[in-house]
Design a protein around this motif. Structure first.
Motif: not given
Length: 116
Positions: A14-20
């Motif tokens: 939680p609080g993290g990031s991802l890029r699709l």
């Protein structure tokens, strides 16, 4: 036909990031709309964000201010930058390509899991 190839899913705290990313190929036509939908277990598929070939975005209220959609028309690719991820963002994310005729094409889906 339009083929969609997705990448970038995974697991994050939680609080993290991802890029699709989603690259379209085949019978591409303009104008069009590309976007991302998601489906969590036991729930219906819902629109997350979409962007027209003219660059106009729209977002689900639940992701506004956290997710950003963008596209590179030269590469027929759409991106979804997801920040401040929450456990409720956990779902399979599907890339969507929509023609002006409203015909839809779908990617195979990529899992996004947000968990501590």
């Amino acid at each position: 036909q339009v083929q969609l190839v997705e990448s970038g899913g995974g697991s994050v705290q939680p609080g993290g990031s991802l890029r699709l990313s989603c690259a379209a190929s085949g019978s591409i036509s303009s104008p069009n709309r590309m976007g991302w939908y998601r489906q969590a277990p036991g729930k219906e598929r819902e629109l997350v964000a979409a962007i027209t070939s003219g660059g106009i975005p729209n977002y689900a209220d639940s992701v506004k201010g956290r997710f950003t959609i963008s596209r590179d028309n030269a590469k027929n690719t759409v991106y979804l930058q997801m920040n401040s991820l929450k456990p409720e963002d956990t779902a399979v994310y599907y890339c969507n390509y929509r023609r002006l005729s409203m015909r839809d094409y779908w990617g195979q889906g990529t899992q996004v899991t947000v968990s501590s």
